[in-house]
Design a protein around this motif. Structure first.
Motif, mmCIF file in Angstrom:
data_model
loop_
_atom_site.group_PDB
_atom_site.id
_atom_site.type_symbol
_atom_site.label_atom_id
_atom_site.label_comp_id
_atom_site.label_asym_id
_atom_site.label_seq_id
_atom_site.Cartn_x
_atom_site.Cartn_y
_atom_site.Cartn_z
ATOM 1 N N LEU A 139 55.092 42.700 10.270
ATOM 2 C CA LEU A 139 55.597 43.088 11.587
ATOM 3 C C LEU A 139 55.928 41.873 12.441
ATOM 4 O O LEU A 139 56.872 41.910 13.236
ATOM 5 N N SER A 195 61.612 45.891 10.199
ATOM 6 C CA SER A 195 61.475 47.212 10.814
ATOM 7 C C SER A 195 60.379 47.997 10.103
ATOM 8 O O SER A 195 59.992 47.675 8.978
ATOM 9 N N TYR A 196 59.924 49.043 10.770
ATOM 10 C CA TYR A 196 58.900 49.905 10.175
ATOM 11 C C TYR A 196 59.390 50.454 8.836
ATOM 12 O O TYR A 196 58.665 50.472 7.850
ATOM 13 N N ARG A 197 60.629 50.913 8.814
ATOM 14 C CA ARG A 197 61.201 51.502 7.604
ATOM 15 C C ARG A 197 61.290 50.451 6.497
ATOM 16 O O ARG A 197 60.969 50.733 5.350
ATOM 17 N N HIS A 209 57.820 49.915 5.116
ATOM 18 C CA HIS A 209 57.450 51.067 4.282
ATOM 19 C C HIS A 209 58.127 50.978 2.921
ATOM 20 O O HIS A 209 57.483 51.144 1.885
ATOM 21 N N THR A 251 54.386 55.213 6.650
ATOM 22 C CA THR A 251 54.912 54.878 7.975
ATOM 23 C C THR A 251 53.853 55.113 9.052
ATOM 24 O O THR A 251 53.848 54.416 10.068
ATOM 25 N N THR A 252 52.950 56.048 8.824
ATOM 26 C CA THR A 252 51.854 56.281 9.765
ATOM 27 C C THR A 252 50.990 55.032 9.900
ATOM 28 O O THR A 252 50.618 54.640 11.010
ATOM 29 N N VAL A 310 52.965 52.310 11.799
ATOM 30 C CA VAL A 310 52.977 52.598 13.233
ATOM 31 C C VAL A 310 51.618 52.276 13.858
ATOM 32 O O VAL A 310 51.543 51.689 14.941
ATOM 33 N N ARG A 311 50.546 52.647 13.175
ATOM 34 C CA ARG A 311 49.208 52.378 13.699
ATOM 35 C C ARG A 311 48.958 50.883 13.832
ATOM 36 O O ARG A 311 48.465 50.398 14.854
ATOM 37 N N ALA A 321 51.207 48.540 14.100
ATOM 38 C CA ALA A 321 52.089 48.044 15.157
ATOM 39 C C ALA A 321 51.511 48.326 16.536
ATOM 40 O O ALA A 321 51.590 47.477 17.437
ATOM 41 N N ARG A 322 50.918 49.494 16.690
ATOM 42 C CA ARG A 322 50.309 49.831 17.988
ATOM 43 C C ARG A 322 49.186 48.866 18.316
ATOM 44 O O ARG A 322 49.091 48.348 19.433
#
Length: 102
Positions: free
Chosen positions: A53, A58-60, A63, A70-71, A74-75, A77-78
């Motif tokens: 990151l 990107s997230y995609r 993945h 992706t969950t 995202v976690r 990244a948060r």
């Protein structure tokens, strides 16, 4: 002496233990004792995602490149960007500083 400890005391104890290994091999032995192989793998994946990151992927893309859900991306990244703890950021900065000194 009571054997019942608060959650904070248990966490503090764990942090102290995690600070004891002097090298990668010692840390791996401790992680293997503390965690299941799946838990170690999950921690390693999260760390890898955090590093990716910071490269701007990107997230995609992460993945697709890693197979990590992706969950999870995202976690991570948060926690990397929004949560106040900044543990990922601190560790990444420390490793970058160490690598710059080499």
């Amino acid at each position: 002496m009571s054997s019942v400890k608060s959650s904070q005391d248990l966490t503090d104890d764990l942090c102290d233990a995690l600070l004891t290994p002097a090298d990668r091999e010692a840390m791996l032995r401790l992680l293997r004792d503390l965690c299941t192989p799946a838990e170690v793998h999950s921690l390693a994946e999260r760390w890898h995602v955090a590093r990716l990151l910071t490269t701007g992927m990107s997230y995609r893309e992460i993945h697709e490149a890693t197979g990590v859900s992706t969950t999870t991306v995202v976690r991570v990244a948060r926690f990397l960007n929004q949560e106040p703890h900044q543990g990922y950021r601190d560790a990444i900065a420390a490793l970058e500083a160490r690598d710059a000194d080499r």
